[in-house]
Design a protein around this motif. Structure first.
Motif, mmCIF file in Angstrom:
data_model
loop_
_atom_site.group_PDB
_atom_site.id
_atom_site.type_symbol
_atom_site.label_atom_id
_atom_site.label_comp_id
_atom_site.label_asym_id
_atom_site.label_seq_id
_atom_site.Cartn_x
_atom_site.Cartn_y
_atom_site.Cartn_z
ATOM 1 N N GLY A 1 18.003 -39.590 17.110
ATOM 2 C CA GLY A 1 16.848 -39.044 16.002
ATOM 3 C C GLY A 1 17.389 -38.888 14.967
ATOM 4 N N ASP A 2 18.768 -39.509 14.091
ATOM 5 C CA ASP A 2 19.346 -38.773 13.314
ATOM 6 C C ASP A 2 19.605 -39.558 11.919
ATOM 7 O OD1 ASP A 2 21.193 -37.305 11.300
ATOM 8 O OD2 ASP A 2 22.654 -37.463 12.288
ATOM 9 N N MET A 3 18.400 -39.784 11.122
ATOM 10 C CA MET A 3 17.456 -40.500 10.670
ATOM 11 C C MET A 3 18.149 -40.400 9.240
ATOM 12 S SD MET A 3 16.192 -42.896 13.087
ATOM 13 C CE MET A 3 16.406 -44.042 11.771
ATOM 14 N N GLU A 4 18.870 -38.954 8.797
ATOM 15 C CA GLU A 4 19.586 -38.798 7.455
ATOM 16 C C GLU A 4 21.194 -39.928 7.743
ATOM 17 O OE1 GLU A 4 20.035 -37.995 3.412
ATOM 18 O OE2 GLU A 4 18.556 -37.934 4.805
ATOM 19 N N ALA A 5 21.575 -39.600 8.570
ATOM 20 C CA ALA A 5 22.889 -40.346 8.728
ATOM 21 C C ALA A 5 22.402 -41.508 8.549
ATOM 22 C CB ALA A 5 23.307 -39.841 10.091
ATOM 23 N N VAL A 6 21.600 -42.136 9.393
ATOM 24 C CA VAL A 6 21.443 -43.730 9.550
ATOM 25 C C VAL A 6 21.336 -44.443 7.948
ATOM 26 C CG1 VAL A 6 20.001 -45.393 9.992
ATOM 27 C CG2 VAL A 6 20.673 -43.664 11.885
ATOM 28 N N ARG A 7 20.202 -43.151 7.335
ATOM 29 C CA ARG A 7 20.270 -44.167 6.025
ATOM 30 C C ARG A 7 21.222 -43.462 5.066
ATOM 31 N NH1 ARG A 7 19.371 -41.216 1.209
ATOM 32 N NH2 ARG A 7 19.960 -39.147 1.758
ATOM 33 N N LEU A 8 22.458 -43.369 5.254
ATOM 34 C CA LEU A 8 23.742 -42.955 4.629
ATOM 35 C C LEU A 8 24.296 -43.912 4.849
ATOM 36 C CD1 LEU A 8 24.153 -38.971 4.384
ATOM 37 C CD2 LEU A 8 23.378 -40.390 2.406
ATOM 38 N N THR A 9 24.483 -44.228 5.859
ATOM 39 C CA THR A 9 25.547 -45.445 6.843
ATOM 40 C C THR A 9 25.118 -47.097 6.522
ATOM 41 O OG1 THR A 9 24.798 -45.222 8.680
ATOM 42 C CG2 THR A 9 26.631 -44.245 8.636
ATOM 43 N N LEU A 10 23.750 -47.364 6.408
ATOM 44 C CA LEU A 10 22.452 -48.312 6.039
ATOM 45 C C LEU A 10 22.597 -48.637 4.815
ATOM 46 C CD1 LEU A 10 19.580 -48.644 8.870
ATOM 47 C CD2 LEU A 10 21.186 -50.462 8.291
ATOM 48 N N GLY B 1 34.759 -40.885 6.988
ATOM 49 C CA GLY B 1 34.577 -40.221 8.077
ATOM 50 C C GLY B 1 35.274 -41.107 9.124
ATOM 51 N N GLU B 2 34.313 -41.569 9.239
ATOM 52 C CA GLU B 2 34.447 -42.580 10.589
ATOM 53 C C GLU B 2 33.824 -43.896 10.359
ATOM 54 O OE1 GLU B 2 32.152 -41.760 14.191
ATOM 55 O OE2 GLU B 2 31.404 -40.773 13.230
ATOM 56 N N THR B 3 34.314 -44.531 11.139
ATOM 57 C CA THR B 3 33.730 -46.274 10.487
ATOM 58 C C THR B 3 32.690 -46.846 10.922
ATOM 59 O OG1 THR B 3 36.698 -47.247 11.045
ATOM 60 C CG2 THR B 3 34.973 -48.938 10.655
ATOM 61 N N ILE B 4 31.835 -47.412 9.197
ATOM 62 C CA ILE B 4 30.739 -48.091 9.782
ATOM 63 C C ILE B 4 30.869 -48.734 9.698
ATOM 64 C CG2 ILE B 4 29.155 -48.252 7.672
ATOM 65 C CD1 ILE B 4 29.787 -46.556 6.241
ATOM 66 N N SER B 5 29.832 -48.902 10.746
ATOM 67 C CA SER B 5 28.971 -50.321 12.419
ATOM 68 C C SER B 5 27.951 -50.239 12.554
ATOM 69 C CB SER B 5 30.443 -50.228 13.467
ATOM 70 O OG SER B 5 30.411 -48.726 14.068
ATOM 71 N N SER B 6 27.521 -51.039 13.397
ATOM 72 C CA SER B 6 26.278 -51.616 13.795
ATOM 73 C C SER B 6 26.299 -49.973 14.510
ATOM 74 C CB SER B 6 26.286 -52.653 14.453
ATOM 75 O OG SER B 6 26.029 -53.777 13.019
ATOM 76 N N THR B 7 27.083 -50.581 15.435
ATOM 77 C CA THR B 7 27.389 -49.928 16.852
ATOM 78 C C THR B 7 27.226 -47.843 16.442
ATOM 79 O OG1 THR B 7 29.198 -51.101 18.002
ATOM 80 C CG2 THR B 7 29.068 -49.167 19.019
ATOM 81 N N LEU B 8 27.941 -47.535 15.539
ATOM 82 C CA LEU B 8 27.537 -46.499 15.281
ATOM 83 C C LEU B 8 26.982 -46.200 14.310
ATOM 84 C CD1 LEU B 8 28.829 -43.294 13.878
ATOM 85 C CD2 LEU B 8 29.242 -44.615 12.000
ATOM 86 N N ILE B 9 25.819 -46.633 13.629
ATOM 87 C CA ILE B 9 24.467 -46.608 13.629
ATOM 88 C C ILE B 9 23.682 -46.722 14.297
ATOM 89 C CG2 ILE B 9 22.178 -48.334 11.948
ATOM 90 C CD1 ILE B 9 24.526 -49.026 10.111
#
Length: 317
Positions: free
Chosen positions: A174-183, A159-167
């Motif tokens: 505090g959205d650690m579920e989103a972090v788990r998916l991107t990392l 949906g949006e580009t995965i990047s270190s900035t996004l993470i």
């Protein structure tokens, strides 16, 4: 896997290799795809694969005071890269002098003279050389000059580009579920266990209070489910053999007790016998349970901690 700090560590008899280049902070899913392509190209050519990365972060050197929150320690980053099957990781000290290399100088000094690149794999947005003057097309042109193939890997998007900035933004919210998916795994915070106010022990929930390295990316204040474990550092083995415990994690200033600095504390469920002072540990963050709340009484706080522990048990069991 071989680990080199600086080009002087590269063996004099090192042959041709496939090289991938980047900061790789977080070693997220986009980084993983790029490294996988380098490993595959190296296998096709019958040569080793090498990751070239940098420390400190180039932003801090080029624009002092702008160092972004760090997603991984240098040690953990190397460990994650090793897990992707690379043959060597070369950490280059990033200095002002280094930043002033032209694209041609960088390619000749790093990729040709020392690593003898047969192939180079980068992200499609790769920039390099003084003032980021080189791009993928520059690299391809230099590859023709110096006899290596340059390949750009498309960026990964959900949906949006995965990047270190996004993470970093996801962690800050505090959205650690989103972090788990991107990392592709939970976000980890490492540190040395130091003595705090020992209020957790007084309440019946002894916590490990982490002192983390400068620039560590710390999640938003709140209470999280997650895990606590010892990790190796230097020549020291991981405390308790690296055993991993489900944990309730608190980030913040603990508003019930005034005048407390911001901390990361982890309570290993059902373990009041751990001696972790001085140990190097890691906290892996799972879902955020709630924000921080000021309680009117110690009894109300203890009741909420019991509820938090029950929820952590459910989420990590």
């Amino acid at each position: 896997m071989r680990g080199w700090h600086g080009l002087d560590d590269v063996p004099e008899d090192w042959g041709r290799s496939v090289v991938t280049i980047g900061v790789f902070d977080g070693v997220h899913r986009g980084h993983q795809q790029m490294v996988a392509r380098a490993v595959a190209m190296a296998a096709d050519l019958g040569v080793p694969s090498v990751v070239v990365t940098f420390d400190p972060h180039p932003e801090e050197v080029v624009r002092p005071g702008t160092h972004p929150p760090r997603l991984t320690t240098a040690r953990h980053r190397t460990e994650l890269l090793a897990g992707l099957g690379v043959d060597a990781v070369c950490v280059l000290p990033f200095t002002l002098e280094f930043s002033r290399m032209s694209p041609d100088e960088f390619v000749q000094t790093v990729l040709v003279d020392r690593l003898h690149a047969a192939g180079v794999v980068v992200g499609e947005n790769f920039r390099f050389g003084h003032k980021a003057s080189g791009d993928v097309e520059t690299l391809r042109t230099l590859g023709e000059k110096y006899d290596f193939v340059a390949e750009a890997v498309p960026l990964v998007s959900d949906g949006e580009t995965i990047s270190s900035t996004l993470i970093r933004e996801q962690i800050a919210s505090g959205d650690m579920e989103a972090v788990r998916l991107t990392l592709g795994r939970p976000h980890r915070v490492e540190g040395v266990v130091v003595r705090g106010y020992q209020r957790g022990r007084q309440l019946g929930f002894p916590t490990a209070n982490l002192e983390s390295p400068e620039f560590t990316a710390i999640p938003a204040d709140g209470v999280y489910a997650g895990w606590l474990q010892g990790v190796e550092t230097g020549n020291l083995p991981a405390v308790y053999g690296g055993e991993r415990w489900p944990a309730a994690i608190s980030v913040g200033t603990n508003p019930t007790f005034e005048g407390v600095p911001r901390t990361v504390e982890a309570y290993a469920l059902d373990r009041d016998d751990l001696d972790l002072y001085g140990a190097h540990v890691a906290v892996d963050f799972g879902p955020r349970l709630r924000g921080n709340t000021r309680f009117d009484s110690i009894e109300a706080l203890i009741e909420q901690i019991h509820a938090d522990v029950d929820e952590v048990r459910r989420l990590t069991g």
